[in-house]
Design an enzyme around this catalytic site. Structure first.
Site, PDB file in Angstrom:
ATOM      1  CB  SER A   1      -0.910  -0.040   1.249  1.00 10.32           C
ATOM      2  OG  SER A   1      -1.003   1.217   1.859  1.00 10.32           O
TER       3      SER A   1
HETATM    4  N1  LIG Z   1      -5.728   9.010   2.298  1.00 12.23           N
HETATM    5  C1  LIG Z   1      -5.502   7.744   2.939  1.00 12.23           C
HETATM    6  C2  LIG Z   1      -5.759   6.605   1.976  1.00 12.23           C
HETATM    7  C3  LIG Z   1      -5.692   5.256   2.670  1.00 12.23           C
HETATM    8  C4  LIG Z   1      -6.257   4.146   1.808  1.00 12.23           C
HETATM    9  O1  LIG Z   1      -7.198   4.363   1.018  1.00 12.23           O
HETATM   10  N2  LIG Z   1      -5.702   2.949   1.979  1.00 12.23           N
HETATM   11  C5  LIG Z   1      -6.236   1.801   1.260  1.00 12.23           C
HETATM   12  C6  LIG Z   1      -5.142   0.777   1.009  1.00 12.23           C
HETATM   13  S1  LIG Z   1      -3.877   1.421  -0.018  1.00 12.23           S
HETATM   14  C7  LIG Z   1      -7.296   1.143   2.137  1.00 12.23           C
HETATM   15  O2  LIG Z   1      -7.188   1.171   3.347  1.00 12.23           O
HETATM   16  N3  LIG Z   1      -8.331   0.578   1.534  1.00 12.23           N
HETATM   17  C8  LIG Z   1      -9.366  -0.115   2.250  1.00 12.23           C
HETATM   18  C9  LIG Z   1     -10.600   0.717   2.435  1.00 12.23           C
HETATM   19  O3  LIG Z   1     -10.609   1.922   2.095  1.00 12.23           O
HETATM   20  O4  LIG Z   1     -11.585   0.143   2.912  1.00 12.23           O
HETATM   21  C10 LIG Z   1      -4.062   7.690   3.477  1.00 12.23           C
HETATM   22  O5  LIG Z   1      -3.224   8.430   2.963  1.00 12.23           O
HETATM   23  O6  LIG Z   1      -3.804   6.955   4.436  1.00 12.23           O
END
Ligand SMILES: N[C@@H](CCC(=O)N[C@@H](CS)C(=O)NCC(=O)O)C(=O)O
Length: 222
Positions: A11
């Site tokens: 990620s």
């Molecule tokens: N803006 C957030 C984005 C975090 C994000 O979207 N992470 C993804 C993985 S890369 C995630 O957790 N996806 C699962 C979900 O949104 O349910 C950050 O910078 O931490």
């Protein structure tokens, strides 16, 4: 202090936090893998910590904070020996913040909307209209890079957060060095930093492998 980072190695936002931890030389962080395909981010226990169910999530004793940009800023404020990575000077900080918001709103958004349909739905390849947005994002970065680093004359968390996403985008649509010479140089310079070598480089290989395997798996069934 007990610092725990809930994360996933492929990620990009998790990798930003790995790099910040290395840049700040914070010892003894406990890392917990969160397996998204198994819904480990949707358990009652996880949702109590982060109702937005994203990774990365940082737990510092009983303090919880998510969003990689917020986490990186917090780590500098709490564990930095100085404010270099996230300057307190209002104008310098404003420029860093602009780049951080650009990462959230443009870079990561572009990357996620391109990769998610391949990983989590029926798409068998990247959509050309999404790849066109990569070029627009690369052009913006090229214009932002007027100094040695993304937000001025030294490395900040703007470089850390944006390089995490840009290095992932580069795996999908390689940055053309003729079209984007400053972006190419900056990516190269970032990749020579110790924090990048430790926090991003090994995990970019995992990201590359994940994309390659997914494309092969999907295209076998075409
Ligand atoms: N803006 C957030 C984005 C975090 C994000 O979207 N992470 C993804 C993985 S890369 C995630 O957790 N996806 C699962 C979900 O949104 O349910 C950050 O910078 O931490």
């Amino acid at each position: 202090m007990v610092l725990t980072l809930y994360k996933k190695d492929t990620s990009p936002p998790s990798r930003s936090v790995f790099m910040a931890i290395h840049a700040l030389q914070i010892p003894n962080v406990k890392f917990v893998n969160v397996h998204l395909p198994d819904g480990e981010h949707l358990t009652e226990e996880y949702l109590k910590m982060n109702p937005q169910h994203t990774i990365p999530l940082l737990k510092d004793d009983d303090f919880l904070i998510w969003d990689s940009h917020a986490i990186c800023g917090y780590l500098v404020a709490k564990y930095g020996r100085n404010d270099n990575l996230y300057p307190l000077d209002p104008k310098m900080r404003a420029v860093v913040d602009q780049r951080l918001h650009f990462d959230s709103g443009v870079l990561f958004n572009t990357l996620r909307s391109t990769v998610a349909p391949l990983l989590y739905s029926d798409d068998k390849d990247f959509k050309p209209e999404n790849l066109a947005k990569f070029k627009e994002a690369y052009s913006f970065m090229e214009k932002f890079l007027t100094k040695s680093w993304l937000a001025g004359d030294h490395v900040t968390i703007a470089d850390i957060c944006c390089v995490s996403t840009i290095s992932s985008m580069n795996e999908i649509l390689p940055i053309n060095e003729i079209e984007y010479p400053k972006l190419t140089d900056w990516l190269q310079k970032c990749s020579q930093q110790d924090f990048y070598k430790k926090g991003n480089a090994p995990n970019i290989l995992l990201f590359r492998e994940m994309i390659k395997n997914k494309l092969a798996e999907k295209q076998k069934s075409v």
